[in-house]
Write a protein that holds these residues in place. Structure first.
Motif, PDB file in Angstrom:
ATOM      1  N   ARG A 216       2.411  -1.335  15.951  1.00 50.68           N
ATOM      2  CA  ARG A 216       1.315  -1.853  16.656  1.00 50.68           C
ATOM      3  C   ARG A 216       0.117  -2.371  15.629  1.00 50.68           C
ATOM      4  O   ARG A 216      -0.505  -3.384  15.717  1.00 50.68           O
ATOM      5  CB  ARG A 216       0.761  -0.709  17.475  1.00 50.68           C
ATOM      6  CG  ARG A 216      -0.379  -1.166  18.184  1.00 50.68           C
ATOM      7  CD  ARG A 216      -0.930   0.250  19.016  1.00 50.68           C
ATOM      8  NE  ARG A 216      -0.101   0.818  19.622  1.00 50.68           N
ATOM      9  CZ  ARG A 216       0.238   0.549  21.108  1.00 50.68           C
ATOM     10  NH1 ARG A 216      -0.548  -0.364  21.372  1.00 50.68           N
ATOM     11  NH2 ARG A 216       0.920   1.172  21.605  1.00 50.68           N
ATOM     12  N   TYR A 217       0.133  -1.526  14.659  1.00 51.69           N
ATOM     13  CA  TYR A 217      -0.999  -1.886  13.659  1.00 51.69           C
ATOM     14  C   TYR A 217      -0.479  -2.375  12.209  1.00 51.69           C
ATOM     15  O   TYR A 217      -1.270  -2.814  11.483  1.00 51.69           O
ATOM     16  CB  TYR A 217      -1.549  -0.458  13.228  1.00 51.69           C
ATOM     17  CG  TYR A 217      -2.410   0.001  14.296  1.00 51.69           C
ATOM     18  CD1 TYR A 217      -3.651  -0.551  14.776  1.00 51.69           C
ATOM     19  CD2 TYR A 217      -1.822   1.083  15.069  1.00 51.69           C
ATOM     20  CE1 TYR A 217      -4.259  -0.163  15.810  1.00 51.69           C
ATOM     21  CE2 TYR A 217      -2.481   1.902  16.286  1.00 51.69           C
ATOM     22  CZ  TYR A 217      -3.462   1.052  16.534  1.00 51.69           C
ATOM     23  OH  TYR A 217      -4.418   1.603  17.604  1.00 51.69           O
ATOM     24  N   GLY A 218       1.101  -2.626  11.989  1.00 53.73           N
ATOM     25  CA  GLY A 218       1.409  -3.065  10.709  1.00 53.73           C
ATOM     26  C   GLY A 218       2.381  -4.321  10.798  1.00 53.73           C
ATOM     27  O   GLY A 218       2.839  -4.683   9.930  1.00 53.73           O
ATOM     28  N   ALA A 219       2.224  -4.958  12.287  1.00 53.90           N
ATOM     29  CA  ALA A 219       3.240  -5.935  12.274  1.00 53.90           C
ATOM     30  C   ALA A 219       2.850  -7.145  11.600  1.00 53.90           C
ATOM     31  O   ALA A 219       3.853  -7.990  11.067  1.00 53.90           O
ATOM     32  CB  ALA A 219       3.158  -6.334  13.972  1.00 53.90           C
ATOM     33  N   ASP A 220       1.380  -7.201  11.063  1.00 54.06           N
ATOM     34  CA  ASP A 220       1.113  -8.568  10.383  1.00 54.06           C
ATOM     35  C   ASP A 220       1.822  -8.548   8.891  1.00 54.06           C
ATOM     36  O   ASP A 220       1.760  -9.370   8.206  1.00 54.06           O
ATOM     37  CB  ASP A 220      -0.199  -8.752  10.535  1.00 54.06           C
ATOM     38  CG  ASP A 220      -0.975  -7.375   9.924  1.00 54.06           C
ATOM     39  OD1 ASP A 220      -0.444  -6.437   9.756  1.00 54.06           O
ATOM     40  OD2 ASP A 220      -2.108  -7.430   9.649  1.00 54.06           O
ATOM     41  N   GLY A 221       2.346  -7.364   8.437  1.00 55.63           N
ATOM     42  CA  GLY A 221       2.862  -7.144   7.144  1.00 55.63           C
ATOM     43  C   GLY A 221       4.313  -7.592   7.257  1.00 55.63           C
ATOM     44  O   GLY A 221       4.929  -7.928   6.090  1.00 55.63           O
TER      45      GLY A 221
END
Length: 311
Positions: A216-221
């Protein structure tokens, strides 16, 4: 003979005087304690009792009173923090329930206002209603789960658990989600079995919450990982990502009820804000702890630590 009597009378007189002085000092000390305590409680200040005295009993009394004042200050601070969290929780619960309910009510009105609605459009709207209703039910179940955990109304018997299998199954259950978000999984689970004293049901919920949080919060990595390791006494499970991370000032807050990062109110990050709170409570019920280390866009790691089963 007269000199002896005079000496005795003098000594007795000195004793009486000294006793009077001691009693007067003790009375003054007790009066100070009363007045100071009254002032502290009325003004709700963080002062302490400071009194120089040779009376050992008064010294002990002052020490005990200062300990009680410290405990009272800590309790007051805890109550204030809890009150703030509860107010935020109520606001967030209202927001999280209001959003799907608004969609539900709006969709129902659309169906009622147009009796000649196209069957395909009607089916689409009914599916949307079903989806939003499931979201509401899931949210209510989450609140109920936390309430049971915090009231110790849920028992998780500990057994010897093969952590290799639990970790593999947890990350594999998210395979489709990981692939659809173009995220690269990194799995570091040793071949040799590692055992911990835990509960499989609780472990599944813990790891699912952490993996869901990483996506949810780290997908952009574009990378999330799970690492299983151990030493002689403990088993360590690292769930990590390379996303935006969590700034240091938020580290102690992420496990609070309903706490979410600033942009978690955005649709793409929407969640109940209870996942990490439930995770922490579950880990504690298993006799372990959970830690957070985060360096934004480098690595954010939640580490679950459990007692190792050596036989």
């Amino acid at each position: 003979m007269t000199i002896v009597w005079i000496t005795i009378i003098f000594i007795l007189s000195m004793i009486v005087v000294l006793q009077y002085i001691a009693a007067k000092r003790r009375s003054d000390d007790l009066k100070y304690c009363y007045n100071k305590l009254t002032s502290i409680m009325e003004n709700k200040s963080s002062e302490q009792l400071m009194r120089v005295t040779d009376d050992v009993s008064i010294q002990k009394l002052l020490t005990a009173m200062n300990l009680l004042l410290d405990a009272n200050q800590e309790l007051t601070a805890h109550f204030t923090r809890t009150e703030i969290v509860m107010k935020r929780m109520l606001a967030n619960v209202s927001h999280d329930l209001k959003t799907p309910l608004t969609v539900v009510l709006g969709t129902i009105e659309m169906i009622l206002d147009d009796p000649n609605l196209d069957p395909e459009e009607q089916e689409r709207l009914l599916r949307l209603l079903h989806q939003k209703a499931l979201e509401i039910v899931k949210m209510i179940h989450t609140f109920f789960d936390l309430a049971k955990l915090e009231s110790n109304d849920q028992d998780f018997p500990l057994t010897r658990v093969n952590m290799n299998g639990v970790c593999k199954n947890s990350i594999l259950s998210y395979y489709d989600v990981i692939q659809s978000n173009y995220i690269q999984p990194s799995i570091d689970i040793p071949e040799s079995p590692i055992y911990a004293y835990a509960n499989e049901e609780a472990l599944d919920r813990i790891l699912n919450n952490l993996i869901d949080n990483a996506i949810r919060y780290g997908a952009d990595g574009k990378v999330i990982g799970i690492t299983l390791r151990s030493d002689e006494a403990f088993v360590y499970i690292d769930v990590w990502d390379q996303g935006k991370g969590i700034s240091e000032q938020h580290h102690d807050l992420v496990f609070e009820r309903m706490y979410t990062l600033e942009d978690s109110r955005n649709r793409s990050f929407q969640g109940s804000g209870l996942g990490l709170t439930i995770t922490k409570r579950l880990v504690e019920q298993l006799g372990g702890e959970v830690r957070l280390h985060s360096k934004p866009y480098v690595k954010t790691t939640f580490t679950v630590i459990l007692p190792r089963a050596t036989y």
